[in-house]
Write an enzyme that holds these catalytic residues in place. Structure first.
Site, PDB file in Angstrom:
ATOM      1  N   ARG A  45       0.828  -1.371   0.082  1.00 44.29           N
ATOM      2  CA  ARG A  45      -0.016  -0.131   0.114  1.00 44.29           C
ATOM      3  C   ARG A  45       0.824   1.314  -0.099  1.00 44.29           C
ATOM      4  NH1 ARG A  45      -1.229   1.640   4.771  1.00 44.29           N
ATOM      5  NH2 ARG A  45      -2.105  -0.388   5.273  1.00 44.29           N
ATOM      6  N   TYR A  97     -16.916  18.655 -14.098  1.00 38.61           N
ATOM      7  CA  TYR A  97     -16.960  17.017 -13.917  1.00 38.61           C
ATOM      8  C   TYR A  97     -17.955  16.813 -12.952  1.00 38.61           C
ATOM      9  CZ  TYR A  97     -16.479  11.918 -14.101  1.00 38.61           C
ATOM     10  OH  TYR A  97     -16.863  10.819 -13.937  1.00 38.61           O
ATOM     11  N   ASP A 169      -7.437  20.226 -13.228  1.00 37.46           N
ATOM     12  CA  ASP A 169      -7.806  18.594 -13.591  1.00 37.46           C
ATOM     13  C   ASP A 169      -7.390  18.690 -15.387  1.00 37.46           C
ATOM     14  OD1 ASP A 169      -8.994  16.737 -14.841  1.00 37.46           O
ATOM     15  OD2 ASP A 169     -10.637  16.556 -13.395  1.00 37.46           O
ATOM     16  N   LYS A 194      -9.087   7.808 -18.894  1.00 33.56           N
ATOM     17  CA  LYS A 194      -9.160   8.667 -20.161  1.00 33.56           C
ATOM     18  C   LYS A 194      -8.099   8.343 -21.137  1.00 33.56           C
ATOM     19  CE  LYS A 194     -12.958   9.521 -17.752  1.00 33.56           C
ATOM     20  NZ  LYS A 194     -13.159  10.582 -17.069  1.00 33.56           N
TER      21      LYS A 194
HETATM   22  C1  LIG Z   1     -13.559  11.041 -15.696  1.00 31.11           C
HETATM   23  C2  LIG Z   1     -13.200  12.103 -15.078  1.00 31.11           C
HETATM   24  C3  LIG Z   1     -12.849  12.195 -13.703  1.00 31.11           C
HETATM   25  C4  LIG Z   1     -13.134  10.974 -12.832  1.00 31.11           C
HETATM   26  O1  LIG Z   1     -12.228  10.159 -13.064  1.00 31.11           O
HETATM   27  P1  LIG Z   1     -12.483   8.531 -12.760  1.00 31.11           P
HETATM   28  O2  LIG Z   1     -11.342   7.882 -13.253  1.00 31.11           O
HETATM   29  O3  LIG Z   1     -13.703   8.200 -13.504  1.00 31.11           O
HETATM   30  O4  LIG Z   1     -12.683   8.514 -11.221  1.00 31.11           O
HETATM   31  C5  LIG Z   1     -12.525  13.494 -13.268  1.00 31.11           C
HETATM   32  N1  LIG Z   1     -12.436  14.618 -14.050  1.00 31.11           N
HETATM   33  C6  LIG Z   1     -12.600  14.528 -15.451  1.00 31.11           C
HETATM   34  C7  LIG Z   1     -12.520  15.846 -16.158  1.00 31.11           C
HETATM   35  C8  LIG Z   1     -13.038  13.331 -16.052  1.00 31.11           C
HETATM   36  O5  LIG Z   1     -13.460  13.157 -17.297  1.00 31.11           O
END
Ligand SMILES: *Cc1c(COP(=O)(O)O)cnc(C)c1O
Length: 391
Positions: A45, A97, A169, A194
């Site tokens: 961990r 988001y 982000d 993504k």
């Molecule tokens: C998908 C997404 C998230 C969340 O991520 P997960 O991996 O689904 O928890 C946060 N910010 C943006 C811009 C996203 O597209």
């Protein structure tokens, strides 16, 4: 050395065996010579060599001091919010988001952390919204799904002057196109689910801190709270990132072709893509990023939810699904899918109309993507024009 070369060669060859691919250390613990004497790892961990490769790789790509890998993008965002204390306020982009909105408003509200939303593409509005309790400014740029652009450098100056942290982000742009830490941000967060993973086959999140002390605080939270990324998923993200530069170039080139096709189509009312010179923040996007990414949103001349729902269920190459950033092109209806958790009123205020359609441009041939959209537009064409035309 160019970034693509640097990236590929910063993934180490295994020092034990010479394996050119990163080994997956599928283990929970590490044998110690004597209590506390080990080879840098004690419990998985706290640290795992496969995860370390990913954490070092993302830190290097984002030009930060420390990378920290989490089991999802939201777990990564959660760790950043935990830097705050009760009474602190987050100032966040209004077109946020949906999952981050839910986390900020439904989970942290009861711990006394408040959030204020503003249109961060307008620097005056950001300056006016910062208050004495603001401790963290939260940006997404481009935003999801309206593709608004915020000026990272200008907001970083405001954050610094007001003693708050700036977190970007960077999921949509990725470090292949945009490096927020070089523009003055303190933290970068990713849903590696993504573009970094890139193949729609995993869920993962990453944080990068510019300052080592801030990085240590997040590393502490990663170990203390435990939402770590598994060795296998760490390996998958590293494997995805090996082709990130190449993929982002193609996603961007195809997205521009699709956006230009949509923009000239008589049945399309409005196209949001920062690469179009008609986009209201095109110049800011050009200044702070080397490309415009693979996400487009648009609405039809028939500006209704029904028309949008009919459209998203008729494409063939574009698959109807949440998420984005993979090799296969996806289509979605944000108001009923990714952004359903945001109340309708607030959604509309942020420009997410019920008629908005979002595309994630994959790596298929761009001509096939355009043909699919063209055929779908022809199929939904109403037999009678909405406005009678003089014949
Ligand atoms: C998908 C997404 C998230 C969340 O991520 P997960 O991996 O689904 O928890 C946060 N910010 C943006 C811009 C996203 O597209």
């Amino acid at each position: 050395m160019q970034t693509a070369t640097q990236l590929i060669h910063s993934i180490p060859v295994d020092p034990l065996t010479g394996a050119i691919s990163v080994p997956i250390y599928q283990t929970s613990t590490f044998v110690q010579e004597a209590p506390g004497i080990n080879q840098g790892y004690d419990y998985a961990r706290t640290g795992n060599p496969t995860r370390s490769v990913l954490e070092n790789l993302i830190a290097q790509m984002e030009e930060g001091s420390t990378g920290i890998a989490f089991s999802s993008g939201l777990a990564a965002i959660d760790a950043i919010v935990k830097l705050l204390e009760s009474g602190d306020e987050i100032l966040a982009v209004d077109d946020i988001y949906g999952g981050a909105f839910r986390l900020f408003t439904k989970v942290y509200k009861k711990f006394g952390i408040t959030v204020r939303f503003t249109d961060t593409s307008d620097i005056e509005k950001v300056a006016a919204a910062i208050g004495p309790k603001t401790k963290l400014i939260w940006l997404e740029t481009p935003t999801n799904p309206t593709l608004k652009i915020s000026d990272i450098e200008a907001i970083a100056r405001l954050a610094k002057a007001n003693h708050c942290l700036l977190c970007v982000d960077n999921t949509f742009a990725t470090p292949a196109l945009q490096q927020p830490l070089l523009l003055g941000a303190d933290l970068v967060v990713h849903s590696a689910t993504k573009y970094l993973g890139g193949h729609s086959d995993l869920i993962a999140g990453l944080v990068v801190a510019k300052d080592p002390a801030l990085g240590e605080q997040i590393k502490f939270l990663q170990n203390a709270c435990g939402a770590i990324l598994s060795p296998f998923d760490s390996w998958l993200v590293v494997r995805g990132m090996e082709t990130l530069h190449l993929r982002m170039q193609q996603h961007g080139a195809s997205a521009l072709a699709v956006a230009e096709f949509l923009a000239q189509h008589p049945l399309v009312r409005k196209v949001n893509y920062p690469g179009l010179t008609t986009h209201p923040h095109h110049e800011v996007a050009k200044k702070q990023a080397s490309g415009f990414g693979g996400i487009i949103s648009f609405s039809l001349v028939d500006d209704t939810e029904e028309a949008a729902l009919a459209f998203v269920t008729k494409t063939r190459v574009f698959k109807l699904a949440e998420s984005l950033g993979g090799i296969k092109s996806l289509i979605s209806h944000p108001a009923n899918m990714t952004h359903k958790t945001i109340p309708q009123e607030q959604r509309r205020a942020a420009g997410i109309n019920d008629s908005l359609i979002r595309l994630s441009i994959g790596l298929e041939n761009a001509a096939d993507l355009i043909r699919d959209l063209d055929q779908t537009l022809s199929a939904i064409r109403k037999p009678e024009p909405r406005f009678a035309l003089a014949s």
